[in-house]
Motif scaffolding. Structure first.
Motif, short mmCIF file in Angstrom:
data_model
loop_
_atom_site.label_atom_id
_atom_site.label_comp_id
_atom_site.label_asym_id
_atom_site.label_seq_id
_atom_site.Cartn_x
_atom_site.Cartn_y
_atom_site.Cartn_z
N HIS A 120 83.07 45.01 35.50
CA HIS A 120 83.56 44.29 35.51
C HIS A 120 85.26 44.59 35.75
O HIS A 120 85.87 43.81 35.79
CB HIS A 120 83.72 44.59 33.54
CG HIS A 120 84.57 43.80 33.01
ND1 HIS A 120 85.02 42.90 32.43
CD2 HIS A 120 85.69 44.66 32.60
CE1 HIS A 120 86.08 42.33 31.90
NE2 HIS A 120 87.16 43.97 31.81
N SER A 149 93.39 48.51 31.42
CA SER A 149 92.85 47.93 30.69
C SER A 149 92.75 48.04 28.96
O SER A 149 93.55 49.31 28.90
CB SER A 149 91.34 46.75 30.58
OG SER A 149 90.99 48.85 30.99
N ASP A 318 90.79 39.39 30.63
CA ASP A 318 89.43 38.72 31.25
C ASP A 318 88.94 37.42 31.38
O ASP A 318 89.59 37.15 30.70
CB ASP A 318 88.42 39.60 30.15
CG ASP A 318 87.75 41.35 30.07
OD1 ASP A 318 88.82 41.78 30.46
OD2 ASP A 318 87.82 41.61 28.66
#
Ligand code: KG4
Ligand code: ZN
Length: 366
Positions: A120, A149, A318
């Motif tokens: 990710h 994040s 995302d």
């Protein structure tokens, strides 16, 4: 080559198609984005004050097929046009990751297409390459990536696709987590990062003397838990004298918080650039959407002669595009003799990696 990207690691279901031809022809990477579909579950989780893993998985299941159809339509492509399928294999919520992974594998079997498991954070850190600039203006390897994040705060040295070295990271809370927890203390809905940033714009600088954790630690690590505690202390102090937090107090505290986080992030990122003799810094992850951080990094870059690059705003949080793009770069690397990260096991089974260290990405065995 057209790559389908599937992102389901947390509370966004993102699907996108990326065409490698413009990139291979030396054109800006953004031109390869064919289309995408994205659903955010934020509203569903809001009443619980955070992501509920079981609900997240169920919602990914509900959305993923309609979103694939929508992404195909948006891209003006049939499913058969897909040459490879990239999906987020980790890190993230195990159940949520399993939805995207199982779906990708099923599609791979049905279409007889290769699969690529993507980290990710690799998606996030390559996403600044997707801004619509010429290759001269785009970040060049090696560059430093500041990944900020909800789950991570890391400085990485990126020497090439798949070649990542961890330079420093948070020892406790992630920057996004600190934003969200502070936002909650100030009465803002989850996830409050963006709202807190807006509130801070209305505040006066310097009213609260909040700590700058690890600013002078001499390394490239971070710590944000103490900062959150300092905010809590101020809130408790105020509540002892008044029943509610007035608007000026909330805005001023938000401002002091944002200023503290931004100062630490900018200082450490700049130190990393200097120490590792890089010319380019890329900012990635949800907190990368923060305007105060962008302004401060721009100023620092000007004063210290480095360049700073951002993903397009809509690709900071995302999404499926960054996963398709990371998969595409991995495939191109393989085409030119490099090794692609993951291949499905020959018996057709698959797994996910809820905890996964990006700098060890290439050495992880399947
Ligand atoms: O990268 P992301 O979408 O998801 C994770 O992989 O964690 O990041 C989400 C995080 C949340 O903590 C959210 O509050 C924060 O990014 N965020 C922001 C802003 N927009 C999103 N934080 C500060 N300022 C913003 N404008
Ligand atoms: Zn993310």
């Amino acid at each position: 080559m057209i790559v389908l990207g599937i992102e389901t690691s947390c509370d966004e279901t993102g699907l996108a198609l990326y065409d490698t031809s413009p990139w291979e022809a030396g054109k800006p990477a953004a031109q390869g984005i064919l289309g995408q579909a994205l659903h955010s579950q934020i509203q569903m989780h809001q009443e619980f004050g955070g992501v509920v893993p079981e609900l997240a998985s169920r919602d990914h299941i509900r959305r993923i097929i309609p979103l694939l159809n929508q992404a195909l339509k948006d891209s003006n492509c049939a499913a058969e046009a897909i040459d490879a399928i990239a999906y987020t294999e980790g890190p993230g919520l195990a159940g949520a990751l399993l939805v995207g992974t199982a779906f990708a594998n099923a599609l791979g079997v049905a279409l007889k297409r290769p699969l690529i498991g993507i980290h990710h954070l690799e998606g996030h850190l390559l996403s600044p390459l997707l801004s619509n600039t010429s290759k001269d203006e785009a970040p060049a390897f090696p560059f430093v990536a500041l990944l900020v994040s909800g789950g991570h705060t890391q400085l990485m040295k990126v020497s090439g696709v798949g070649d990542y070295a961890l330079l420093g990271e948070t020892l406790d809370d992630a920057a996004g987590e600190a934003f969200d927890k502070t936002a909650k203390l100030l009465g803002l809905d989850y996830p409050g990062g963006a709202a807190l940033s807006k509130l801070a714009v209305l505040g006066r600088a310097g009213r609260f003397d909040l700590p700058r954790p690890m600013l002078h630690s001499g390394d490239l690590d971070f710590s944000f838990a103490g900062l959150k505690t300092a905010v809590l202390t101020q809130v408790k102090k105020q509540m002892a004298t008044a029943p509610t937090l007035d608007d000026a107090f909330r805005a001023d505290l938000a401002r002091s918080f944002v200023d503290a986080v931004v100062q630490v992030l900018v200082r450490k990122a700049s130190q990393a650039i200097e120490l590792h003799e890089c010319r380019d810094l890329v900012l990635a992850g949800g907190v990368g959407a923060n305007q105060q951080l962008r302004n401060a990094l721009n100023l620092q870059a000007q004063q210290h002669s480095f360049r700073v690059h951002y993903p397009p705003l809509d690709l900071c949080t995302d999404n499926g595009v960054m996963i398709a793009f990371a998969g595409a770069l991995r495939l191109l690397k393989e085409k030119h003799g490099g090794q692609v990260l993951n291949r499905p096991l020959s018996d057709g089974s698959f797994d996910v990696k809820p905890r996964w260290n990006l700098s060890a990405t290439d050495s992880i065995e399947n």
